[in-house]
Enzyme design. Sequence first.
Site, PDB file in Angstrom:
ATOM      1  N   ASP A  92       0.832  -1.206   0.000  1.00  0.00           N
ATOM      2  CA  ASP A  92       0.000   0.000   0.000  1.00  0.00           C
ATOM      3  C   ASP A  92       0.863   1.251   0.000  1.00  0.00           C
ATOM      4  O   ASP A  92       1.884   1.316   0.702  1.00  0.00           O
ATOM      5  CB  ASP A  92      -0.922   0.030   1.231  1.00  0.00           C
ATOM      6  N   ASP A 130      -4.513   2.401  -4.976  1.00  0.00           N
ATOM      7  CA  ASP A 130      -3.103   2.537  -4.621  1.00  0.00           C
ATOM      8  C   ASP A 130      -2.632   1.399  -3.712  1.00  0.00           C
ATOM      9  O   ASP A 130      -1.633   1.522  -3.008  1.00  0.00           O
ATOM     10  CB  ASP A 130      -2.837   3.886  -3.950  1.00  0.00           C
ATOM     11  N   LYS A 163      -6.354  12.574  10.975  1.00  0.00           N
ATOM     12  CA  LYS A 163      -6.011  11.679   9.865  1.00  0.00           C
ATOM     13  C   LYS A 163      -6.854  11.949   8.618  1.00  0.00           C
ATOM     14  O   LYS A 163      -6.313  12.103   7.510  1.00  0.00           O
ATOM     15  CB  LYS A 163      -6.185  10.217  10.287  1.00  0.00           C
TER      16      LYS A 163
END
Length: 1108
Positions: free
Chosen positions: A701, A957, A770
Amino acid sequence: MENGTEKVAPAAGTYATMLLMLHRFGPDSENSIPHITERTYNSLLRCILDRQIPLALVVSDKAFLSSEEASKIVSALSRAAVEMSLSKVVTELGQVELMGSDPLENVPEVTPVIRHRVRIPIFIDGELKPAPEIPFNIDNLRKHLSDVAFARRVLPQDTAARQKLLEASVYDVAVQRLRHQEEVMENLGVSDQHTLLQAQLQQWMYAWHEKLKARLKTEIAAVIEEEQRLRKSSSATASTNARLGPFLSLLKPEKLSLITILELMRLQGSGGIAEGMKTARALLTVGKSVELEHRAEVCKKNNVQVPMAPAHSRQSLFSRKAYQDLQTWRVTAQHYVEDAVEYSADWSQVVRARIGSFLVDCLMDVATVQRTAVDKRTGEEIEEEQPAFFHSYEYVRGHKLGVIRLNPAVSERLSRDSLRETLHPRHLPMLVPPKPWLNHDNGGYLYNKTSVMRFKDTQEQLTYLRHASQLGHVELVYAGLDVLGSTPWRINKAIFDIVLQVWNSGQGLIKIPSVNFDVLEPIKPANYETDQYARSKYLNEVREWQFQRANAHSDRCNVNYKVEIARAFLHDVMYLPHNVDFRGRAYPIPPHLNHLGDDLSRGLLTFAESKPLGQSGLRWLKIHLANLYGYDKGSFEERVNFVREHLDNVYDSAENPLEGRMWWTKADDPWQCLATCMELRNALKSEDPEAFLSCLPVHQDGTCNGLQHYAALGGDGKGAQQVNLSATDRPSDVYTYVANMVERKVAEDAAKGHKVGQLVLGKISRKVVKQTVMTTVYGVTYVGARAQIERQLKDRGDIQINDCWDASSYIAKLTMESIGDLFSGAKGIQDWLTTSAQLIARSIPKSRIDNLMSHTTSYNPGVSAKRLPKEQMTSVVWTTPLGLPVVQPYRKTKRKQIMTSLQSVYISDPNLPSEVNAGKQASAFPPNFIHSLDATHMMLTALECRRTNLTFASVHDSYWTHASTIDKMSEIIRETFIALHSSEVLSKLHDEFVERYADYRIPLAVLRQQTMLKRMKRVGVKVPALSNAEVLPEDKMAEDEEEAVDDEASVVSAKPNGKRRSRKAKLSDAKDEVVLHQFVNLVDVLPPIPKKGDFDVQSIKKSLYFFS
């Protein structure tokens, strides 16, 4: 037949019937009937062999209703073959018996979602209980998958034939089911109350279908006759332009009927209409469904062979010769397929609406329901036949909207039996590799047309895509999708068994919801009638409870889909065809069970191919387990040690998943964690762990991948270090770093007596910031950031609800400041992209300006302020490094009025020109551009993995391969990322803008706006003075100025409210009018590319944690 007295020769079905008769009533059966047949197994076998009929066809004939009977007959034929000394026949029958066995024979059935009828209880076993029922959509899926499972027994090796069955029309499946239901009801009679109530909706639908089918036969014939009469009439030329007969004749009335009924039932409750649907949407949906069904029939009728993609050589696809070879093959294959299929152009929105209107109108005329009620005065039961559908109007946001409503009886049934998410059988995984993409609408499924790009009816994007495909510019995109679609998958049997056990138990676990909704319904307060506040509060609580209950049922149906599909494909290799969105991001087409789904979906899937782990593969399997558990911030060695320390828990999870310590349930991704625990345990328990054949996908990742692209684009060394582009001993965590930056600023403010700073001091965790850090790259605004942080603060629970607004506003401001400081390069590029898009969206082609100016007069000297926005129709268009044209679809929708038999409907026609939404074009460009880059990186990696024979899958991704090939894939990921960002992406984008918009002009009035002036100054662009702008000829300008200040009559004017305007205001307006017909070359004001930093993308090769 055998002795020739009949003119018909016996076939496989004939011998199957004889064998079945011999088995059931022959001399050796329990129900022996004397002299029923003179044949024996030996004589029948001899006749079959003499006529050269394959034994597999005989024993798989539909005459055999059970596998048990077929197996016994195969055994009897085998004994006969032994007696006749036919060893080859014995071997063939043995293979047939093996092939004919059902691989799902010992797999329990999936308990379907059951809803209980609350209002109409029935007697079951002497007690009054709710009548259980299976939702129609799930029952339809179960029946379709049972046909596929039967085909596996009959055609175990012929996956192509089974795929054709799998893509069978949903309408064919539905009509068979409804017809069967009607036959069952006739056999049972109406005395069986339980069955009657359970099948009520199906009964209604079948009755409507029979009536509508007959009505359509008559109406279509009448339409065709009338249109033929009008064609012969010279006075009816205009009427012949909208002929419906040819379109209505493309499908049989039976199928038209089912399409209309099922699509209307599926649309119930959609579009914000609680008890019905928007008329325009209903008509277009039905018309579009008729078009798609016709095309599917054409493909299946022609039975076109599917060309297979050429095998990729070891040579790179990025060489000129390889690219030309790929294009040549695709064009040849495309011509071959098109020559074999009847040509059919896309239908217009008008045709779709008129076809839909004709069919829906006929349905509304014939569809009725029988309703009964009790007269409250007399107690007498009254029965009445009512329409099932009716047309009405309602006001939505001040606009009068035509809607089609369902009879309350039908609506009440559907509220317990939702059809909106009915699974289309065409959208299941495939049993054979998908058809290679040959052009923009030819690829993926074998017989059903699918577009290579997901977009709403956007003619502009379709035109660009079709043109690029014809020129051969998107070969690598097609090839990349072929690579993704050709990855073979299997269902993870071990995980499926656990999921099925939990599901059938009815108990909830992790992402599997419980069968019972255990939240208690709010209690009605005693003062409900007298206290307005208590009443309002109670009603809100009830509304929230109903919403939660509906969501719980929806979640359970969603899981039911996954488990049913997984069971049907349990012993098959399956494939997931892919297409892309308008930015080039790839998605699997099957929506319900794929690796882009949730943790449960991913846990159920493994690669079909297995590879030995090797030393590095065993290590990566342990790192993968740590990542899934949530321990992904340590170094690789620390992650390996984490697994080693918890090895006992790993073994316990694998061996006792439901009875042990349940360690795996505490993971971030529990079902994937359990699958990895089982894989690691099996490897370590094997004789040679490094030789263990592993099929589990292992992930790599990216670290906040959007910011990685920004750092590489801007050469931002400071930002690159935070997102692991630079080599470090351990992974950087950008979220923790930003949280610490914010915490330091809060501490400084708190020390100065800042009240909100003192309130949130010590409460700025990684989790709080985040989402804001992650979405910065996608253009999150301050308002969005504040809302994100407010949700996190409320979840923490240590700040009062009333203080959350002030606290989140304060933290959002500091967070965005910190991100701007840390990723200054990203902020500069984002501003450059936004400003460029805003200028492009406000520009006008010079040819259009010339046309407008040719119509100017002394009274209308330039482009009026009202007219100017309507001329701004320029979308932001760019080309990805793989050649895919991207057109941002954000426009202000224009609607077109269509007269139908139901009402005058307004539809948005994609062919109508409409002005762009300049604000949306600008704000969406940075995230869309970054998405197009990460899609390009993924496609490049997929193509290189195929060239080196690596199995590859991706979730945007997150890149997947076997554990043993992670090191090789990691090398490819870095090489392709470096190659992408070594190609001067921003310079090429700027050059493309200069070339594409060379002949575009932007009004000076737009550049003089205050917000635009500030933005232009920030990106280093100086707005031209009036003298530098393109203006009208001098004589025209002189006329304009004279007209503006001529005499007293023009100095003042009456406003609508009667107030007079001053001479100064009028002169100011005159100056604005002058500006409105002055234009600047767009390319002259495009901002310069931000200066690039000194970060070298080649250093990514040394970064261990770039993708990890």
